[in-house]
Design an enzyme around this catalytic site. Structure first.
Site, PDB file in Angstrom:
ATOM      1  N   GLN A  20      -1.311   3.955  11.138  1.00  8.62           N
ATOM      2  CA  GLN A  20      -1.943   4.119   9.819  1.00  8.62           C
ATOM      3  C   GLN A  20      -2.840   2.940   9.455  1.00  8.62           C
ATOM      4  OE1 GLN A  20       1.934   4.367   7.675  1.00  8.62           O
ATOM      5  NE2 GLN A  20       1.006   3.018   6.150  1.00  8.62           N
ATOM      6  N   HIS A  25      10.380  -1.441  -3.962  1.00  7.56           N
ATOM      7  CA  HIS A  25      11.158  -0.667  -2.979  1.00  7.56           C
ATOM      8  C   HIS A  25      12.588  -0.452  -3.491  1.00  7.56           C
ATOM      9  CE1 HIS A  25       8.216  -2.882  -0.269  1.00  7.56           C
ATOM     10  NE2 HIS A  25       7.975  -1.637   0.077  1.00  7.56           N
ATOM     11  N   GLU A  84      11.225  -5.622  -5.364  1.00  8.43           N
ATOM     12  CA  GLU A  84      11.847  -4.827  -6.436  1.00  8.43           C
ATOM     13  C   GLU A  84      11.281  -3.414  -6.540  1.00  8.43           C
ATOM     14  OE1 GLU A  84      14.400  -5.815  -8.534  1.00  8.43           O
ATOM     15  OE2 GLU A  84      14.573  -7.525  -7.189  1.00  8.43           O
TER      16      GLU A  84
HETATM   17  P1  AMP Z   1       5.308   0.276   1.686  1.00  7.24           P
HETATM   18  O1  AMP Z   1       6.420  -0.519   2.263  1.00  7.24           O
HETATM   19  O2  AMP Z   1       4.220  -0.552   1.056  1.00  7.24           O
HETATM   20  O3  AMP Z   1       4.788   1.322   2.634  1.00  7.24           O
HETATM   21  O4  AMP Z   1       5.929   1.074   0.467  1.00  7.24           O
HETATM   22  C1  AMP Z   1       7.046   1.929   0.643  1.00  7.24           C
HETATM   23  C2  AMP Z   1       7.259   2.717  -0.611  1.00  7.24           C
HETATM   24  O5  AMP Z   1       7.504   1.834  -1.701  1.00  7.24           O
HETATM   25  C3  AMP Z   1       6.030   3.566  -0.999  1.00  7.24           C
HETATM   26  O6  AMP Z   1       6.471   4.828  -1.475  1.00  7.24           O
HETATM   27  C4  AMP Z   1       5.406   2.754  -2.101  1.00  7.24           C
HETATM   28  O7  AMP Z   1       4.642   3.515  -3.015  1.00  7.24           O
HETATM   29  C5  AMP Z   1       6.635   2.155  -2.773  1.00  7.24           C
HETATM   30  N1  AMP Z   1       6.251   0.966  -3.528  1.00  7.24           N
HETATM   31  C6  AMP Z   1       5.581  -0.126  -3.065  1.00  7.24           C
HETATM   32  N2  AMP Z   1       5.350  -0.992  -4.070  1.00  7.24           N
HETATM   33  C7  AMP Z   1       5.876  -0.432  -5.191  1.00  7.24           C
HETATM   34  C8  AMP Z   1       5.931  -0.828  -6.565  1.00  7.24           C
HETATM   35  N3  AMP Z   1       5.409  -1.979  -6.983  1.00  7.24           N
HETATM   36  N4  AMP Z   1       6.539  -0.002  -7.435  1.00  7.24           N
HETATM   37  C9  AMP Z   1       7.067   1.183  -7.022  1.00  7.24           C
HETATM   38  N5  AMP Z   1       7.037   1.614  -5.739  1.00  7.24           N
HETATM   39  C10 AMP Z   1       6.450   0.822  -4.844  1.00  7.24           C
END
Ligand code: AMP
Length: 283
Positions: free
Chosen positions: A61, A37, A35
């Site tokens: 990374q 994402h 949710e």
């Molecule tokens: P990731 O797939 O973990 O690299 O995250 C992709 C994007 O989704 C990044 O900009 C994260 O900050 C955002 N994101 C991940 N978890 C959350 C969350 N719980 N609430 C809001 N954005 C999120």
């Protein structure tokens, strides 16, 4: 909604949109979407004519002892979530498509990436800036959406986009949480039921710190102590860091003033979780 695997296909599709004068929003992710994402994707869909989501577990990374191999992946689930959020295109390249056989360029920031997760994960932000430079050049978006969940990443991205003159608006979006307060994360899937319960200590402890600030505490160390003491009550928790920095340059501060970021990283068992809050002092 289409899923493509090559740079060439993304460019052809986006070029077609741009020729029609359409705006493009972009949400970069590592997949295993939830949710959090989805909130970014929905915001992009609302604010742009077309939305591209990338799903790519970016190997550069991750440090040598981190969870690259075990990072959860489920592209079929991701496709459904992206489609239900109303996006138009998923870019899901293989590492070979992104880095070929002899990749030797690194984009990095200084200062803003030196503390917090940057201090604990030395290769991390260089890998993030490098893959985002590539993705921004491939997708050519008007706007890109990032979660405050990764607050230092958001500050790093804002900085390198400004420093390198990318003509892209960077939009930060609030943290989406489970009903009990745990920040949603693809890594929550690593937690067993006991650890899942223990993980609540992150948001609970941050709440205590925020309350202290709201009640007038302005000494950063005092707030850090409150959060640390609370985290230490959970036997499955091991603190990686508890820090307060200014939310622009991500530098440690003694006194709470202006816009601050209070960020924590905590191991619950073997799983490293991060969480944070931002507070803007009005006085
Ligand atoms: P990731 O797939 O973990 O690299 O995250 C992709 C994007 O989704 C990044 O900009 C994260 O900050 C955002 N994101 C991940 N978890 C959350 C969350 N719980 N609430 C809001 N954005 C999120």
């Amino acid at each position: 909604m289409r899923l493509v695997k090559t740079v060439k296909e993304v460019r052809e599709i986006v070029n077609g949109w741009k020729k029609e004068g359409l705006s493009v929003g972009f949400v970069p992710t590592m997949g295993y979407l939830h949710e959090g994402h989805k909130s970014l994707i929905e915001r992009s869909v609302k604010e742009n004519d077309k939305t591209v989501v990338s799903v790519f577990v970016n190997p550069i990374q991750f440090g040598p002892n981190e969870d690259l191999a075990s990072y959860p992946r489920d592209i079929e689930h991701d496709k459904k979530l992206v489609e239900s959020a109303g996006a138009d295109l998923i870019f899901n390249p293989e590492p070979s498509e992104m880095y070929g056989s002899h990749f030797t360029t690194l984009v990095n920031t200084t200062e803003v990436s030196e503390n917090l997760c940057g201090a604990k994960r030395p290769v991390h932000f260089g890998g993030v800036c490098t893959v985002l430079t590539k993705l921004f050049n491939i997708v050519n978006p008007n706007r890109a959406y990032f979660g405050q969940k990764d607050a230092q990443q958001l500050a790093v991205v804002k900085r390198f986009v400004k420093d390198l003159n990318f003509d892209i608006e960077i939009i930060g979006c609030p943290i989406i949480r489970e009903a009990d307060g745990l920040a949603k994360s693809s890594r929550n899937t690593y937690l067993n039921p006991e650890e899942r319960q223990a993980a609540l200590i992150l948001s609970k402890s941050l709440k205590l710190g925020l309350e202290a600030i709201k009640n007038g505490e302005r000494d950063a160390k005092a707030v850090i102590d409150i959060i640390t003491k609370s985290l230490e009550t959970e036997k499955l928790a091991r603190i990686d860091y508890v820090s307060i920095v200014d939310n622009e340059n991500i530098q440690y501060i003694d006194r709470i003033e202006g816009e601050i970021l209070c960020a924590i990283a905590v191991y619950i068992g073997k799983t490293r979780l991060i969480d944070n809050f931002i507070y803007k002092c009005e006085e």
